[in-house]
Design a protein around this motif. Sequence first.
Motif, PDB file in Angstrom:
ATOM      1  N   LEU A   5      46.780  48.433  33.933  1.00 54.47           N
ATOM      2  CA  LEU A   5      47.276  48.255  35.251  1.00 54.47           C
ATOM      3  C   LEU A   5      46.349  48.308  36.488  1.00 54.47           C
ATOM      4  CD1 LEU A   5      49.622  48.494  38.201  1.00 54.47           C
ATOM      5  CD2 LEU A   5      49.706  50.783  37.091  1.00 54.47           C
ATOM      6  N   VAL A   6      46.269  47.881  37.453  1.00 54.61           N
ATOM      7  CA  VAL A   6      44.919  47.174  38.527  1.00 54.61           C
ATOM      8  C   VAL A   6      45.743  47.705  39.814  1.00 54.61           C
ATOM      9  CG1 VAL A   6      42.949  45.778  39.389  1.00 54.61           C
ATOM     10  CG2 VAL A   6      43.939  45.806  36.281  1.00 54.61           C
ATOM     11  N   LEU A   7      45.199  48.854  40.102  1.00 50.91           N
ATOM     12  CA  LEU A   7      45.641  49.032  41.807  1.00 50.91           C
ATOM     13  C   LEU A   7      44.179  48.229  42.356  1.00 50.91           C
ATOM     14  CD1 LEU A   7      47.224  50.054  43.841  1.00 50.91           C
ATOM     15  CD2 LEU A   7      45.573  52.202  43.596  1.00 50.91           C
ATOM     16  N   LEU A   8      44.912  46.255  42.720  1.00 52.98           N
ATOM     17  CA  LEU A   8      44.252  46.535  43.842  1.00 52.98           C
ATOM     18  C   LEU A   8      43.157  46.520  45.170  1.00 52.98           C
ATOM     19  CD1 LEU A   8      42.153  43.668  44.343  1.00 52.98           C
ATOM     20  CD2 LEU A   8      44.267  41.889  44.333  1.00 52.98           C
ATOM     21  N   VAL A   9      42.641  47.214  46.112  1.00 56.98           N
ATOM     22  CA  VAL A   9      42.849  47.539  47.232  1.00 56.98           C
ATOM     23  C   VAL A   9      41.831  46.926  48.254  1.00 56.98           C
ATOM     24  CG1 VAL A   9      42.617  49.252  48.884  1.00 56.98           C
ATOM     25  CG2 VAL A   9      43.486  50.127  46.507  1.00 56.98           C
ATOM     26  N   ASP A  10      43.013  45.905  49.088  1.00 59.25           N
ATOM     27  CA  ASP A  10      42.026  45.064  49.867  1.00 59.25           C
ATOM     28  C   ASP A  10      42.954  44.765  51.111  1.00 59.25           C
ATOM     29  OD1 ASP A  10      40.547  42.441  51.208  1.00 59.25           O
ATOM     30  OD2 ASP A  10      39.425  43.547  49.260  1.00 59.25           O
ATOM     31  N   ASP A  11      42.415  44.867  52.764  1.00 60.08           N
ATOM     32  CA  ASP A  11      42.994  44.685  53.893  1.00 60.08           C
ATOM     33  C   ASP A  11      42.813  42.837  53.583  1.00 60.08           C
ATOM     34  OD1 ASP A  11      40.103  44.537  54.408  1.00 60.08           O
ATOM     35  OD2 ASP A  11      40.891  44.839  56.427  1.00 60.08           O
ATOM     36  N   SER A  12      42.934  42.187  53.029  1.00 64.58           N
ATOM     37  CA  SER A  12      42.707  40.592  52.703  1.00 64.58           C
ATOM     38  C   SER A  12      43.976  40.338  52.266  1.00 64.58           C
ATOM     39  CB  SER A  12      41.231  39.922  52.642  1.00 64.58           C
ATOM     40  OG  SER A  12      41.740  38.548  52.616  1.00 64.58           O
ATOM     41  N   LEU A  22      44.427  35.696  39.473  1.00 64.78           N
ATOM     42  CA  LEU A  22      43.981  36.474  37.987  1.00 64.78           C
ATOM     43  C   LEU A  22      43.831  36.852  36.956  1.00 64.78           C
ATOM     44  CD1 LEU A  22      41.088  35.738  36.969  1.00 64.78           C
ATOM     45  CD2 LEU A  22      39.943  37.241  38.217  1.00 64.78           C
ATOM     46  N   LEU A  23      44.420  38.485  37.692  1.00 65.76           N
ATOM     47  CA  LEU A  23      44.789  39.569  37.057  1.00 65.76           C
ATOM     48  C   LEU A  23      45.573  39.161  36.125  1.00 65.76           C
ATOM     49  CD1 LEU A  23      42.986  42.597  39.165  1.00 65.76           C
ATOM     50  CD2 LEU A  23      42.265  41.485  37.088  1.00 65.76           C
ATOM     51  N   VAL A  24      46.820  38.686  37.120  1.00 68.32           N
ATOM     52  CA  VAL A  24      48.010  38.651  35.861  1.00 68.32           C
ATOM     53  C   VAL A  24      47.911  37.732  34.946  1.00 68.32           C
ATOM     54  CG1 VAL A  24      50.291  37.529  36.648  1.00 68.32           C
ATOM     55  CG2 VAL A  24      49.954  39.335  38.172  1.00 68.32           C
ATOM     56  N   GLU A  25      47.519  36.471  35.537  1.00 68.94           N
ATOM     57  CA  GLU A  25      47.476  35.582  34.523  1.00 68.94           C
ATOM     58  C   GLU A  25      46.351  35.960  33.703  1.00 68.94           C
ATOM     59  OE1 GLU A  25      48.440  32.143  34.167  1.00 68.94           O
ATOM     60  OE2 GLU A  25      50.360  32.729  35.918  1.00 68.94           O
ATOM     61  N   THR A  26      46.143  36.803  33.134  1.00 67.43           N
ATOM     62  CA  THR A  26      44.597  37.647  32.524  1.00 67.43           C
ATOM     63  C   THR A  26      45.447  38.261  31.973  1.00 67.43           C
ATOM     64  OG1 THR A  26      43.508  38.489  33.871  1.00 67.43           O
ATOM     65  CG2 THR A  26      42.285  36.145  33.124  1.00 67.43           C
ATOM     66  N   GLY A  27      46.762  38.899  32.363  1.00 65.46           N
ATOM     67  CA  GLY A  27      47.634  39.879  31.207  1.00 65.46           C
ATOM     68  C   GLY A  27      47.471  41.140  32.188  1.00 65.46           C
ATOM     69  N   MET A 110      34.785  36.226  35.809  1.00 67.36           N
ATOM     70  CA  MET A 110      34.006  36.410  34.044  1.00 67.36           C
ATOM     71  C   MET A 110      33.417  37.496  34.461  1.00 67.36           C
ATOM     72  SD  MET A 110      35.663  33.757  33.095  1.00 67.36           S
ATOM     73  CE  MET A 110      35.156  34.815  31.550  1.00 67.36           C
ATOM     74  N   THR A 111      32.348  38.058  35.370  1.00 65.00           N
ATOM     75  CA  THR A 111      32.160  39.289  35.826  1.00 65.00           C
ATOM     76  C   THR A 111      33.402  40.213  35.811  1.00 65.00           C
ATOM     77  OG1 THR A 111      30.327  38.466  36.712  1.00 65.00           O
ATOM     78  CG2 THR A 111      30.723  40.716  37.182  1.00 65.00           C
ATOM     79  N   LEU A 112      34.389  40.105  36.710  1.00 66.58           N
ATOM     80  CA  LEU A 112      35.416  40.792  37.155  1.00 66.58           C
ATOM     81  C   LEU A 112      36.036  41.068  35.411  1.00 66.58           C
ATOM     82  CD1 LEU A 112      37.321  43.278  38.771  1.00 66.58           C
ATOM     83  CD2 LEU A 112      38.884  40.845  39.730  1.00 66.58           C
ATOM     84  N   LEU A 113      36.296  40.029  35.113  1.00 69.33           N
ATOM     85  CA  LEU A 113      37.523  40.134  33.589  1.00 69.33           C
ATOM     86  C   LEU A 113      36.505  40.530  32.676  1.00 69.33           C
ATOM     87  CD1 LEU A 113      38.884  36.768  34.074  1.00 69.33           C
ATOM     88  CD2 LEU A 113      40.120  39.159  33.767  1.00 69.33           C
ATOM     89  N   ARG A 114      35.532  40.355  32.215  1.00 69.33           N
ATOM     90  CA  ARG A 114      34.291  41.125  31.266  1.00 69.33           C
ATOM     91  C   ARG A 114      34.123  42.759  31.499  1.00 69.33           C
ATOM     92  NH1 ARG A 114      30.943  37.617  31.047  1.00 69.33           N
ATOM     93  NH2 ARG A 114      29.638  38.584  33.140  1.00 69.33           N
TER      94      ARG A 114
END
Length: 129
Positions: A5-12, A22-27, A110-114
């Motif tokens: 589970l990734v909590l993505l915190v951004d106001d944009s 991207l995150l959902v598509e990569t599982g 790719m940097t984020l996923l790695r």
Amino acid sequence: MTAPLVLLVDDSPLVTEALGILLVETGHRVATAGSVREAVETARAERPDVILLDLTLPDGDGLQVLRTLAAEGIAPRATVALTGHDDALTTARCLEAGCRAVLGKPVPAMTLLRGLREWTAPDAPDASA
């Protein structure tokens, strides 16, 4: 095994939508928050494995999320700062606050996923330990 589970915190909304896809598509499972208050509440309820944390939020410094959770003993496996400020002072501030890494916006996919593979690996060091 449950997806991290990734909590993505951004106001944009653009950032949360793009990174969320991207995150959902990569599982990954994804929760989102757009403010310090919402991020703390979501982290308390959801207990994310990783927090991707924007530093500039409408109600304060994103690092306050990390400080609040650490004080409550609710540290995720990793918190990663997302920032448009690519300077040594910002990086040092984030690392001193307990961020595992600092990624500049726009975040290279790719940097984020790695990084996510590393931060959520079963043998990865746990920030909450």
